[in-house]
Design a protein around this motif. Structure first.
Motif, PDB file in Angstrom:
ATOM      1  N   UNK A 240       0.819  -1.205   0.000  1.00 15.22           N
ATOM      2  CA  UNK A 240       0.000   0.000   0.000  1.00 15.22           C
ATOM      3  C   UNK A 240       0.858   1.262   0.000  1.00 15.22           C
ATOM      4  N   UNK A 241       0.506   2.203  -0.874  1.00 20.79           N
ATOM      5  CA  UNK A 241       1.240   3.467  -0.934  1.00 20.79           C
ATOM      6  C   UNK A 241       1.193   4.203   0.398  1.00 20.79           C
ATOM      7  N   UNK A 242       0.068   4.072   1.123  1.00 17.54           N
ATOM      8  CA  UNK A 242      -0.098   4.842   2.349  1.00 17.54           C
ATOM      9  C   UNK A 242       0.865   4.403   3.449  1.00 17.54           C
ATOM     10  N   UNK A 243       1.546   3.272   3.286  1.00 19.52           N
ATOM     11  CA  UNK A 243       2.527   2.864   4.288  1.00 19.52           C
ATOM     12  C   UNK A 243       3.671   3.868   4.394  1.00 19.52           C
ATOM     13  N   UNK A 244       3.879   4.633   3.341  1.00 16.62           N
ATOM     14  CA  UNK A 244       4.983   5.590   3.347  1.00 16.62           C
ATOM     15  C   UNK A 244       4.623   6.912   4.005  1.00 16.62           C
ATOM     16  N   UNK A 245       3.326   7.169   4.237  1.00 14.13           N
ATOM     17  CA  UNK A 245       2.899   8.465   4.758  1.00 14.13           C
ATOM     18  C   UNK A 245       3.510   8.790   6.112  1.00 14.13           C
ATOM     19  N   UNK A 246       3.411   7.837   7.056  1.00 10.93           N
ATOM     20  CA  UNK A 246       3.816   8.106   8.430  1.00 10.93           C
ATOM     21  C   UNK A 246       5.128   7.435   8.804  1.00 10.93           C
ATOM     22  N   UNK A 247       5.784   6.834   7.821  1.00 12.11           N
ATOM     23  CA  UNK A 247       7.005   6.077   8.113  1.00 12.11           C
ATOM     24  C   UNK A 247       8.065   6.936   8.794  1.00 12.11           C
ATOM     25  N   UNK A 248       8.320   8.113   8.261  1.00 14.64           N
ATOM     26  CA  UNK A 248       9.359   8.974   8.842  1.00 14.64           C
ATOM     27  C   UNK A 248       9.025   9.369  10.278  1.00 14.64           C
ATOM     28  N   UNK A 249       7.728   9.568  10.553  1.00 17.63           N
ATOM     29  CA  UNK A 249       7.331   9.917  11.926  1.00 17.63           C
ATOM     30  C   UNK A 249       7.660   8.769  12.867  1.00 17.63           C
ATOM     31  N   UNK A 250       7.355   7.533  12.464  1.00 19.38           N
ATOM     32  CA  UNK A 250       7.640   6.382  13.308  1.00 19.38           C
ATOM     33  C   UNK A 250       9.142   6.236  13.551  1.00 19.38           C
ATOM     34  N   UNK A 251       9.932   6.461  12.501  1.00 20.54           N
ATOM     35  CA  UNK A 251      11.385   6.346  12.642  1.00 20.54           C
ATOM     36  C   UNK A 251      11.895   7.339  13.675  1.00 20.54           C
ATOM     37  N   UNK A 252      11.435   8.583  13.583  1.00 21.51           N
ATOM     38  CA  UNK A 252      11.885   9.608  14.524  1.00 21.51           C
ATOM     39  C   UNK A 252      11.375   9.324  15.937  1.00 21.51           C
ATOM     40  N   UNK A 253      10.126   8.864  16.042  1.00 22.03           N
ATOM     41  CA  UNK A 253       9.549   8.598  17.362  1.00 22.03           C
ATOM     42  C   UNK A 253      10.284   7.468  18.073  1.00 22.03           C
ATOM     43  N   UNK A 254      10.687   6.446  17.325  1.00 24.25           N
ATOM     44  CA  UNK A 254      11.364   5.300  17.939  1.00 24.25           C
ATOM     45  C   UNK A 254      12.769   5.630  18.429  1.00 24.25           C
ATOM     46  N   UNK A 255      13.353   6.710  17.912  1.00 21.42           N
ATOM     47  CA  UNK A 255      14.686   7.100  18.364  1.00 21.42           C
ATOM     48  C   UNK A 255      14.685   7.464  19.850  1.00 21.42           C
ATOM     49  N   UNK A 256      13.534   7.894  20.359  1.00 21.38           N
ATOM     50  CA  UNK A 256      13.434   8.302  21.761  1.00 21.38           C
ATOM     51  C   UNK A 256      12.799   7.233  22.629  1.00 21.38           C
ATOM     52  N   UNK A 257      12.690   6.010  22.098  1.00 19.16           N
ATOM     53  CA  UNK A 257      12.073   4.913  22.841  1.00 19.16           C
ATOM     54  C   UNK A 257      12.996   3.704  22.840  1.00 19.16           C
ATOM     55  N   UNK A 258      12.923   2.876  23.876  1.00 24.56           N
ATOM     56  CA  UNK A 258      13.721   1.634  23.867  1.00 24.56           C
ATOM     57  C   UNK A 258      13.204   0.706  22.768  1.00 24.56           C
ATOM     58  N   UNK A 259      14.060  -0.156  22.296  1.00 18.78           N
ATOM     59  CA  UNK A 259      13.685  -1.049  21.201  1.00 18.78           C
ATOM     60  C   UNK A 259      13.134  -2.365  21.717  1.00 18.78           C
ATOM     61  N   UNK A 260      12.341  -3.024  20.878  1.00 20.36           N
ATOM     62  CA  UNK A 260      11.794  -4.330  21.238  1.00 20.36           C
ATOM     63  C   UNK A 260      12.923  -5.348  21.373  1.00 20.36           C
ATOM     64  N   UNK A 261      12.776  -6.249  22.337  1.00 18.47           N
ATOM     65  CA  UNK A 261      13.802  -7.259  22.576  1.00 18.47           C
ATOM     66  C   UNK A 261      14.816  -6.851  23.620  1.00 18.47           C
ATOM     67  N   UNK A 262      14.778  -5.575  24.024  1.00 17.25           N
ATOM     68  CA  UNK A 262      15.734  -5.079  25.012  1.00 17.25           C
ATOM     69  C   UNK A 262      15.456  -5.707  26.387  1.00 17.25           C
ATOM     70  N   UNK A 263      16.515  -6.107  27.099  1.00 14.98           N
ATOM     71  CA  UNK A 263      16.390  -6.668  28.443  1.00 14.98           C
ATOM     72  C   UNK A 263      16.794  -5.607  29.476  1.00 14.98           C
ATOM     73  N   UNK A 264      16.014  -5.511  30.552  1.00 19.42           N
ATOM     74  CA  UNK A 264      16.354  -4.596  31.631  1.00 19.42           C
ATOM     75  C   UNK A 264      15.803  -5.138  32.955  1.00 19.42           C
ATOM     76  N   UNK A 265      16.426  -4.691  34.027  1.00 20.24           N
ATOM     77  CA  UNK A 265      16.068  -5.171  35.361  1.00 20.24           C
ATOM     78  C   UNK A 265      15.109  -4.183  36.000  1.00 20.24           C
ATOM     79  N   UNK A 266      13.949  -4.691  36.482  1.00 18.58           N
ATOM     80  CA  UNK A 266      12.935  -3.814  37.084  1.00 18.58           C
ATOM     81  C   UNK A 266      12.156  -4.581  38.151  1.00 18.58           C
ATOM     82  N   UNK A 267      11.945  -3.968  39.283  1.00 20.41           N
ATOM     83  CA  UNK A 267      11.140  -4.541  40.360  1.00 20.41           C
ATOM     84  C   UNK A 267      11.620  -5.940  40.747  1.00 20.41           C
ATOM     85  N   UNK A 268      12.955  -6.103  40.803  1.00 19.89           N
ATOM     86  CA  UNK A 268      13.539  -7.350  41.252  1.00 19.89           C
ATOM     87  C   UNK A 268      13.510  -8.476  40.249  1.00 19.89           C
ATOM     88  N   UNK A 269      13.170  -8.185  38.991  1.00 19.98           N
ATOM     89  CA  UNK A 269      13.064  -9.231  37.980  1.00 19.98           C
ATOM     90  C   UNK A 269      13.616  -8.741  36.641  1.00 19.98           C
TER      91      UNK A 269
END
Length: 310
Positions: A240-269
């Motif tokens: 779908x052509x519309x997949x390209x509409x918001x792609x750049x926004x998602x790329x920029x937004x994810x730069x300020x968020x942790x990525x999927x698959x990342x491991x971290x320690x929280x609340x003793x686990x």
């Protein structure tokens, strides 16, 4: 994002690579850094192919309005185009995509255009008859006669390469003018014919803008869409052509968020991030103890280049 994409099941056995254009490459920056756009720029449209063309005008040229017809140079010769409107803030245009206007169309040009529309309808029938005679695997999409020179363009689609040399000879003998046959792809066919997409709206390439960026599978992945071919492909059988509409926004937004698959320690686990939603700003994590947590993204922060939760 529409709920059409929600609750879909991703079948890992499905091969969706065919949805992506085989010649896809990540688009390079379109505009040179120091390029200055023409002061007056219009968007015009070739009605026979629904191609958008950006046109500049000489200084002191009369003002144009939406619906005005002009003569512009095209890859096939000078031809008629309709002005869609003024382009005041162009983005991502290449200098090669801007052409200079030849002149405003005269009344005789518009009269000739009306006459040629009937000729094109007749030529459509003749072409199909000749194709049947030569037993060629061709689907005629549209026919167009140029305004300023005796030339006929026949756009067709086919799954295979076609030897149409004998067909061209027949067409020349009938129309007594230059004949060009152009084999086009499925995206071009959809742009020309138009139709309604899965969203219920007219095709983007036909009604909005044909200068859309190339579409890749990673755009769907970046937006957390189900990789279900029935959901992310258009009537043309491509992404779908519309997949390209918001792609750049998602790329920029994810730069300020942790990525999927990342491991971290929280609340003793130890937890693993399973889902990141840039739209809702919510992050899901699965813990070694079986807990599934959904936490607002604003609680995540970086400390010495490591993600933590407060």
């Amino acid at each position: 994002m529409s709920d059409i994409f929600e609750q879909d099941i991703y079948e890992e056995t499905e091969d969706i690579s065919a949805l992506e254009d085989s010649d896809y490459q990540d688009p390079a920056p379109a505009t040179p850094e120091n390029y200055v756009y023409p002061k007056v720029l219009y968007l015009a449209k070739l009605e026979y192919s629904s191609e958008g063309v950006f046109v500049s005008v000489p200084e002191n040229f009369q003002e144009l309005h939406g619906g005005d017809y002009v003569i512009i140079p095209t890859r096939y010769g000078n031809d008629l185009a309709v002005i869609m409107g003024r382009s005041r803030n162009p983005v991502g245009l290449k200098p090669s995509e801007i052409v200079g206007i030849c002149r405003k169309a005269a009344d005789e040009d518009l009269e000739k255009y009306k006459v040629q529309l009937q000729k094109e309808a007749d030529a459509f029938k003749v072409f199909k008859e000749k194709v049947a005679i030569h037993k060629l695997d061709m689907k005629l999409v549209t026919v167009h006669f140029l305004i300023e020179e005796p030339k006929a363009l026949f756009f067709f689609s086919s799954e295979n390469r076609v030897d149409f040399r004998e067909l061209v000879k027949d067409l020349v003998s009938v129309f007594k003018m230059r004949i060009e046959l152009r084999q086009i792809g499925v995206r071009d066919e959809s742009r020309i014919t138009g139709g309604l997409g899965v969203c219920g709206r007219p095709y983007c390439c036909h009604s909005i803008n044909d200068k859309l960026p190339p579409v890749s599978i990673k755009m769907a992945k970046e937006q957390n869409l189900s990789l279900n071919s029935m959901k992310i492909s258009g009537q043309c059988g491509r992404l779908l052509c519309c997949l390209s509409y918001e792609y750049n926004w998602y790329v920029e937004a994810r730069k300020n968020l942790p990525s999927e698959g990342l491991h971290l320690f929280y609340d003793g686990t130890n937890f693993r991030i399973t889902d990141v939603n840039p739209l809702t700003q919510m992050i899901k994590m699965m813990g070694e103890d079986g807990r599934l947590l959904e936490i607002p993204a604003k609680r995540f922060y970086k400390d010495n280049n490591r993600w933590k939760i407060n």
